[in-house]
Design a protein around this motif. Sequence first.
Motif, PDB file in Angstrom:
ATOM      1  N   ALA A 332       0.818  -1.220   0.000  1.00 51.32           N
ATOM      2  CA  ALA A 332       0.000   0.000   0.000  1.00 51.32           C
ATOM      3  C   ALA A 332       0.850   1.268   0.000  1.00 51.32           C
ATOM      4  O   ALA A 332       0.304   2.378   0.000  1.00 51.32           O
ATOM      5  N   GLU A 333       2.195   1.067   0.011  1.00 54.64           N
ATOM      6  CA  GLU A 333       3.163   2.178  -0.049  1.00 54.64           C
ATOM      7  C   GLU A 333       3.053   3.130   1.131  1.00 54.64           C
ATOM      8  O   GLU A 333       3.215   4.349   0.996  1.00 54.64           O
ATOM      9  N   ILE A 334       2.786   2.556   2.321  1.00 56.08           N
ATOM     10  CA  ILE A 334       2.777   3.394   3.528  1.00 56.08           C
ATOM     11  C   ILE A 334       3.704   2.810   4.597  1.00 56.08           C
ATOM     12  O   ILE A 334       3.586   3.143   5.782  1.00 56.08           O
ATOM     13  N   LEU A 345      -6.002   7.829   6.776  1.00 62.20           N
ATOM     14  CA  LEU A 345      -5.857   7.093   5.520  1.00 62.20           C
ATOM     15  C   LEU A 345      -6.531   7.835   4.371  1.00 62.20           C
ATOM     16  O   LEU A 345      -7.675   8.288   4.498  1.00 62.20           O
ATOM     17  N   LYS A 348      -7.220   6.818  -1.741  1.00 59.42           N
ATOM     18  CA  LYS A 348      -6.347   6.082  -2.653  1.00 59.42           C
ATOM     19  C   LYS A 348      -5.704   4.894  -1.937  1.00 59.42           C
ATOM     20  O   LYS A 348      -5.639   3.781  -2.485  1.00 59.42           O
ATOM     21  N   THR A 349      -5.230   5.119  -0.716  1.00 63.58           N
ATOM     22  CA  THR A 349      -4.587   4.049   0.043  1.00 63.58           C
ATOM     23  C   THR A 349      -5.602   2.994   0.470  1.00 63.58           C
ATOM     24  O   THR A 349      -5.320   1.784   0.444  1.00 63.58           O
ATOM     25  N   LYS A 350      -6.785   3.452   0.872  1.00 59.60           N
ATOM     26  CA  LYS A 350      -7.836   2.498   1.232  1.00 59.60           C
ATOM     27  C   LYS A 350      -8.137   1.560   0.076  1.00 59.60           C
ATOM     28  O   LYS A 350      -8.297   0.348   0.252  1.00 59.60           O
ATOM     29  N   LYS A 352      -6.200   0.604  -2.249  1.00 56.62           N
ATOM     30  CA  LYS A 352      -5.102  -0.358  -2.389  1.00 56.62           C
ATOM     31  C   LYS A 352      -5.296  -1.538  -1.448  1.00 56.62           C
ATOM     32  O   LYS A 352      -5.102  -2.692  -1.822  1.00 56.62           O
TER      33      LYS A 352
END
Length: 437
Positions: A332-334, A345, A348-350, A352
């Motif tokens: 998720a790139e976090i 959050l 976009k991340t959700k 993913k």
Amino acid sequence: MNKNQTSKHHQLIIIGAGGAGLMAAVTARDLGIDAAIIEGNDRIGKKVLTTGNGRCNITNESTAMGTDEAVALSRKYHSNQTGFPLPVLQQFGVRQTIDLFSTLGLPLISLEDGRMYPMSLQAASVLDIFQLALEDRNVPVYFKNKVVDVIFSPNHPRFTIKCRTESEEQVVYTSEYLFLCTGGLTAPKTGTDGSGYVLAERLGHTLISPVPGIVQLKLDYPYLKELSGIKFEGLGHIIVRGEVIRSEYGEILFTDYGISGPPILQLSRKAAYHLGSGEAVTLSVDLMPGRTEEEVVEFLDMHWGIFGHRTVADSFIGILNKKLVPVLLKEAEIDQQPHLLCQDLSWKTKKKFYRILKHWEFKVTDTNSFTNAQTTAGGIDTVELKEGTLESKLVPGLYLAGEVMDVDGDCGGYNLQWAWSSGYVAAMSLAKHLSSV
């Protein structure tokens, strides 16, 4: 039992003392046929000893519950000629297998998922029973004879089988009828080295390129070492050209080279064939197979809403295997934000996370080798065999049984069932032929 390495003639020679060869020999002798086995090893059924984790998964009774037992059983098999196994299984299926082993003195028990084993739970018991059956019937087994060539002649005797012993002695056997029960390419240390393919090709048959079946998959993924050893209940899909071609559910295991577990083993045949054809193969894993995509979104949104004060990493505690979480954060790139709170959050991340949990995709690069495989997919083309008898259409008096032909089954006892079924049917077909001439 006669182990003398001398030239002999028999009405029927069976090459290979694996499951198919043993069943064929016992059945043929019971039907009055003068049968003998040629075996390269120093004992019978070496590969059988390795099956079922040393317990010998003889068959599977889960398909023997309805009215169309043979049809249900045939769906567990794969071949370029889809309907080829059915006429064989109609003659000798699961019920007949259970009954036959009972008459030989080997009672079976059923364990998980209908898998049936000898009551002793020892593969050696199967071989001991066959050893006794061969001795009771005076069936010779010529051990440590490696077949190097088979010559067919329309005249008597039809088949000349040239062998080489351990001491490099050249031995010749002759017969009117020949069964190839040599197996495929799996477990080469047990003698299944593909030599039967060479013999069949010399006799004019066509080989469909063999690939490992029921085997682990290798993946191209940068975090395999971090995932190695993680088990979870999931749903796997093999995807080729954007289309899901097979799906399987169960316990999935990540390894340092890729992925394993019963669902992956079932999927491997499809992956191997498409990889062999030069196609790109993708494995998609569903980490939450009990929920639809909409339900996953709803569940996580509510969960993150209630626990918005927790870090994203902590929010997955109790939901997923803890070792999965650091890798999911990287996906998720976090991963560089270890203290990121759920309430912070981005949409976009959700998205993913939603995608990863239901459609985590991996590039499949290969399978493990034949040494690790439980069966061989591919083999001698069944188009060249007579349906329901297993006799060659090209060579009169030649029959094939077991894994040497292009028929392989799913995991769970189905490949040994094919050995029993095809060995029995080949012998029965020969007996019927002999009674009519």
